[in-house]
Design an enzyme around this catalytic site. Structure first.
Site, short mmCIF file in Angstrom:
data_model
loop_
_atom_site.label_atom_id
_atom_site.label_comp_id
_atom_site.label_asym_id
_atom_site.label_seq_id
_atom_site.Cartn_x
_atom_site.Cartn_y
_atom_site.Cartn_z
N CYS A 40 37.73 36.12 38.43
CA CYS A 40 37.34 34.73 38.71
C CYS A 40 37.40 34.44 40.20
O CYS A 40 38.47 34.13 40.74
CB CYS A 40 38.26 33.79 37.94
SG CYS A 40 37.91 32.06 38.26
N CYS B 260 38.57 30.97 41.19
CA CYS B 260 40.03 30.73 41.03
C CYS B 260 40.79 31.35 42.19
O CYS B 260 41.73 30.76 42.71
CB CYS B 260 40.56 31.35 39.75
SG CYS B 260 39.58 31.07 38.29
N ASP B 261 40.42 32.59 42.56
CA ASP B 261 41.27 33.38 43.46
C ASP B 261 40.68 33.62 44.85
O ASP B 261 41.38 34.13 45.73
CB ASP B 261 41.54 34.76 42.80
CG ASP B 261 42.18 34.61 41.44
OD1 ASP B 261 42.94 33.64 41.26
OD2 ASP B 261 41.93 35.45 40.55
#
Ligand code: NDP
Length: 308
Positions: free
Chosen positions: A132, A135-136
């Site tokens: 992701c 997300c990261d």
């Protein structure tokens, strides 16, 4: 006993909830392991009608949830771990052990990111290997990263990562992207992006150090092995439908997606909407559309039960 339980809170589940609540079905919605679904891991949605400037995925889902709540949908945290869809009433067991009885069910559990499956990759998930980018990605400032895949997700991830990383290498196993031309062109024109065609990852380095320091890659045409120095690798090679509690009860196609005919599954009173039954379009708007259809089908089913 619940009249209608909707499993999942992505665009399919939430749209089903809006329609079902407006039809006075008093739906109970099970949030699932990723409330808001896959869109909450997407930065900007540019192709959802009604938002000419685009909209953040998390915001779109928060607004749709609010809309569902406005008409009386009830929400419950947790995941469905077991289901008896042939029981009457049907039963669903949740992560906390609670069992819910339902007259009808809409399955809108979506699909999850897939990984390559190589041992070193599995060991370093969360330690430099991610599924992701949204997300990261922000953890990888001013360092080189790689993205694996040649679809729209890989393109979107690569472009997103250019905001942070010093360089983004896209690793694709063929010599042509699967992604839509507009996304592929944007990626190839970006000064921070390099594409490694015909290339696969043999090993993620370095399991010994318990962090990603590079990749051992192989050109599939020449078999040449080389090393790429990166501190993060984002795997964007597609998705797997989330069907675990329903396996053996509902019919699935060759790639594991539920088979639904106008959202109706092979079990009466069980409907499927969104990515869990769609291996072809997989768009937020098509998921929302099937969520609407599933709710209308559930309403008709419940009405027919009353008459029997
Ligand atoms: P796709 O299935 O479209 O693409 C997966 C990519 O990963 C392909 O290029 C495939 O290679 C590659 N791949 C698959 N398995 C492996 C493997 N084991 N090793 C190496 N490479 C592998 O998935 P996406 O998640 O990209 O997209 C899913 C759907 O969502 C699509 O319909 C897409 O258009 C849509 N989407 C739309 C977006 C938007 O409009 N903003 C954003 C993101 C997704 P190969 O090409 O060789 O098969």
């Amino acid at each position: 006993m619940e009249k209608l339980v909707i499993i999942g809170t992505g665009p399919a589940g939430l749209t089903a909830a809006v329609y079902a609540a407006r039809a006075n079905l008093d739906p109970l919605v099970i949030e699932g392991f990723q409330p808001g679904g896959q869109l909450t891991t997407t930065a900007e949605i540019e192709n959802y009608p009604g938002f000419p400037e685009g909209i953040d995925g998390t915001e779109l889902m928060a607004l749709t949830r609010k809309q569902a709540e406005r008409f009386g949908s009830r929400f419950k945290g947790g995941e469905v771990t077991e289901a008896c869809l042939t029981c009457r009433p049907m039963t669903l067991t949740l992560t906390d052990g609670e069992t819910i009885e339902a007259q009808s069910i809409i399955i809108a559990t979506g699909a999850s990111a897939q990984y390559l499956g190589i041992e070193s990759e599995q060991k370093l998930i969360g330690r430099g290997v991610s599924g992701c980018a949204t997300c990261d990605g922000s953890f990888y400032r001013d360092v080189p990263v790689a993205v694996v895949g040649g679809g729209d997700t890989a393109m979107e991830d690569a472009l997103f990562l250019t905001h942070f990383a010093s360089k983004v290498t896209v690793i694709h196993r063929r010599d042509q992207f699967r992604a839509s031309p507009i996304m592929a062109d944007r990626v190839q024109a970006h000064p921070k992006v390099e594409v490694l065609w015909d290339t696969v990852i043999e090993e993620v380095l370095d399991v010994e150090k318990n962090e990603v320091t590079g990749l051992k890659v192989r050109n599939v045409k020449t078999n040449e092995i080389s090393q790429l120095d990166v501190t993060g690798v984002f795997v964007a090679i597609g998705h797997k439908p989330n069907t675990a509690p329903f396996i053996g009860q509902l019919n699935t196609g060759p790639t594991g997606y539920l088979i639904a005919n106008s959202t109706r599954t092979n079990i009466e009173g069980v409907f499927a909407a969104g990515d869990v039954q769609d291996s072809v379009y997989r768009q937020a708007i098509t998921a929302a559309g099937t969520g609407c259809a599933a709710s209308i089908e559930a309403e008709r089913y419940l009405e027919s039960m009353k008459q029997d």
